[in-house]
Motif scaffolding. Sequence first.
Motif, short mmCIF file in Angstrom:
data_model
loop_
_atom_site.label_atom_id
_atom_site.label_comp_id
_atom_site.label_asym_id
_atom_site.label_seq_id
_atom_site.Cartn_x
_atom_site.Cartn_y
_atom_site.Cartn_z
N GLN A 153 2.79 17.45 0.40
CA GLN A 153 3.34 17.60 -0.96
C GLN A 153 2.63 16.64 -1.91
N MET A 154 2.40 15.43 -1.43
CA MET A 154 1.73 14.42 -2.27
C MET A 154 0.32 14.89 -2.62
N TRP A 155 -0.35 15.44 -1.62
CA TRP A 155 -1.72 15.93 -1.81
C TRP A 155 -1.73 17.05 -2.85
N LYS A 156 -0.70 17.90 -2.80
CA LYS A 156 -0.63 19.00 -3.77
C LYS A 156 -0.38 18.48 -5.18
N SER A 157 0.09 17.24 -5.28
CA SER A 157 0.28 16.63 -6.61
C SER A 157 -0.93 15.81 -7.03
N ASN A 158 -2.03 15.97 -6.28
CA ASN A 158 -3.30 15.29 -6.62
C ASN A 158 -3.36 13.81 -6.28
N VAL A 159 -2.54 13.36 -5.34
CA VAL A 159 -2.71 11.99 -4.84
C VAL A 159 -3.96 12.00 -3.95
N SER A 160 -4.72 10.91 -3.97
CA SER A 160 -5.98 10.86 -3.23
C SER A 160 -5.77 11.16 -1.74
N GLN A 206 -7.65 10.43 0.84
CA GLN A 206 -7.88 9.27 1.72
C GLN A 206 -6.65 8.36 1.72
N ALA A 207 -6.10 8.09 0.53
CA ALA A 207 -4.93 7.21 0.44
C ALA A 207 -3.75 7.79 1.22
N ILE A 208 -3.61 9.11 1.18
CA ILE A 208 -2.50 9.77 1.88
C ILE A 208 -2.64 9.58 3.39
N LEU A 209 -3.85 9.79 3.92
CA LEU A 209 -4.06 9.64 5.36
C LEU A 209 -3.87 8.18 5.79
N GLU A 210 -4.29 7.26 4.93
CA GLU A 210 -4.11 5.84 5.25
C GLU A 210 -2.63 5.47 5.24
N ASP A 211 -1.92 6.02 4.27
CA ASP A 211 -0.47 5.78 4.19
C ASP A 211 0.22 6.34 5.44
N TYR A 261 0.84 -1.20 0.00
CA TYR A 261 0.00 0.00 0.00
C TYR A 261 0.88 1.25 0.00
N GLY A 262 1.89 1.26 0.87
CA GLY A 262 2.81 2.40 0.92
C GLY A 262 3.51 2.59 -0.41
N ILE A 286 8.41 11.92 16.93
CA ILE A 286 7.51 13.05 16.63
C ILE A 286 8.06 13.83 15.43
N ILE A 287 9.38 14.04 15.42
CA ILE A 287 10.00 14.79 14.31
C ILE A 287 9.85 14.01 13.01
N ASN A 288 10.05 12.69 13.08
CA ASN A 288 9.88 11.86 11.88
C ASN A 288 8.44 11.92 11.37
N MET A 289 7.50 11.91 12.32
CA MET A 289 6.09 11.98 11.94
C MET A 289 5.78 13.32 11.28
N SER A 290 6.39 14.39 11.80
CA SER A 290 6.19 15.72 11.20
C SER A 290 6.73 15.74 9.77
N ASP A 291 7.87 15.08 9.58
CA ASP A 291 8.44 14.99 8.22
C ASP A 291 7.49 14.24 7.29
N ASP A 292 6.95 13.13 7.80
CA ASP A 292 6.00 12.35 7.00
C ASP A 292 4.78 13.20 6.63
N LEU A 293 4.35 14.01 7.59
CA LEU A 293 3.19 14.88 7.37
C LEU A 293 3.50 15.91 6.28
N PHE A 294 4.72 16.45 6.32
CA PHE A 294 5.13 17.43 5.31
C PHE A 294 5.11 16.78 3.92
N THR A 295 5.68 15.57 3.83
CA THR A 295 5.69 14.85 2.54
C THR A 295 4.26 14.56 2.09
N ALA A 296 3.42 14.19 3.05
CA ALA A 296 2.02 13.88 2.72
C ALA A 296 1.34 15.08 2.07
#
Lengths: 337, 317
Positions: free
Chosen positions: B296-303, B305-310, A308-309, B284-294
């Motif tokens: 960016q993904m959303w801004k590229s039109n990735v779904s 729901q899929a982003i939050l699940e990832d 999934y990832g 927590i810092i790693n999670m913040s990084d993941d959130l930042f990437t997420a």
Amino acid sequence: MKIAELKNNLKQGNLDNVYLITGKEQVFIKDIQKSFKDIMSSEEREMNFSNFDLEEVSLGDVINEAISAPFFGERRLVFAEHPYFLTGEKVKNVVDQNADLLLKYIKNPTPSTILVIFASYDKLDSRKKIVKELKKLAITVNAGKMEGPILAKTIKNDLENAGYQIENEALDLLINKTKGNYSLIINQLNKLKLYSLNTKKIDQKSVIELVPQSLEDNVFDLMTEILNKNIYKAEELYNQFLLQKIDPILLVAIIISQLRLLIQVKILSEKGLTEGTIAKNLKMNPYRVKYAYRQARTLNRQQLQIMYGDIVNLDYQIKSGQGDKELLFDLFIAKYA
Amino acid sequence: MENLVKEQPRVVHEFQKIISSNMLSHAYLIDNASSKIRHQMAIWLAQSQFCDNLENGMPDQTCQKCQTIILGDNPDVLEIKTEKQSIGVDDIKFFKKEANMAATQGKRRILIIDEAEKMTVQAANNLLKTIEEPEGNLMIILLADSSKQLLPTIQSRVQIFHLSNQSNEDEIASLVELGFKEEQALRALKVSDIKYLESTTGEKYQSLLSAITNWLKEVNQQKINCFVDVQTDLMPLVENKDQQHLVFNMLNQIFSDILSIRYNLEKSTLTPVDILEKRNIQKIINMSDDLFTAEQMWKSNVSFQAILEDLSLKFVD
């Protein structure tokens, strides 16, 4: 109002002035259209029946038709299809509609006219004033998909009336392969009935052989081959998709939705939930869940989560232009070799 | 609009001086405050170039020319606004072509680019050429949430004005109308822009905050059920892109709050308690990084729901 009740009312001459038909099931829509047309003789219909496409014709023309007196008959029948302005979707290249015209009309409809609006969409925008008023003032009939048990019961009844029986496994498979689309099911049943003419019994084998796999099923096969590291088989399937001009972005979207359901089913069944409860929790067609439940049994949740990832990341790579999409999908398959 | 002078006295005063001494530059970047106020500032600046009754660098905002600009009817004031996730190079090329035509109403043409941070790298580079060598009498006004979101090459070639971030009375009033309590509206405006907050209601905002908090509590407990929660609890509350944007704003604020709580910094905004107390600071810092990437993904039109699940899968690693 249910379709049966509507048909009954029309037969008995209990007619209203404005009807809103929601849902996309073509079999039902055609049936409803026929029932409305049958309230007039063919001569009457020639003079007093009209059908408008609201993506191409302005509401003004439809309302003008609706307020006109019938010609050599006692009533006028007007169908209006594709009322896109009732949804929240943005539709390109369509006539701009002034919904206020319709609003004004439904508040004071012409007594001799029956206006039937066919809104064949998944969802209407209930925040819009016109939608609120239509639901209040028009007779609303749902021609949407039949869900789970009702669909199964309807198919069984249809077959019994024709003197046929169907195995439960065959029925499940048929519903799954057609994604519960009743119109498709009826088409496939004609074939299956011919095939089982002698035995009058439709079994799973005949459904497997005669009902074509949907794109989703083919993509599921691709996903399974990748997970099982059968890379040659996976590549073969992928190349077939490319030959059929299926965009890798679509493949990615389908895999995401399938993996999502498999992971959800895995998580919830590990918590001890039954198929029915899972379907209720996820607000999903019970047949889809049943099928996923079966498929998920042989798969490893950890593996599904990793994939999934990877697939979400692939979606990002494609959409942010990090490379050629066909090649990126190829690399995704190769990663599992 | 009348509140602009009261809300942003420093910037208005600076611009007054520049306008009075006829020293206007050809490119400005206005950031901070809310999208509404930034836009009002750009309109005010455009009015100053056309107003019939300009006094001490102040447009009167009531004359016919000022009014046509407010209504968006002045052909010499062009605005790039998009509902899409990004402003592409084609959008910039189209508006540049328009902007380079001769002025019809006054002495110059003005191009306002709203949400300039949405420009793709190609779009920004294309605009850069015009900023470096402006053709004719063109003034470009870029509006962004933060100047840091734009390419350094653009930042260095425009004059930047930072607006004051104090909350606007009009904005609080408009949120109160949407069912927000005043205190809740004040806090919400610290979290997100009015544009995204106006896509919801006070009640819905609260439900969304509860759902996000519960989701993170599951994450904290290392419960994989948070993957399912995305579909069952979060998605039914998120109906459009603006609300998706709001979710990212809320998540970013919650992470910021958690750090504030851990280091006894200023008072937290959205969560009074450390809902990720089982995670160490590195996580927590790693999670913040993941959130930042997420995001960016959303801004590229990735779904969405899929982003939050990832994210759920990454957070419960």
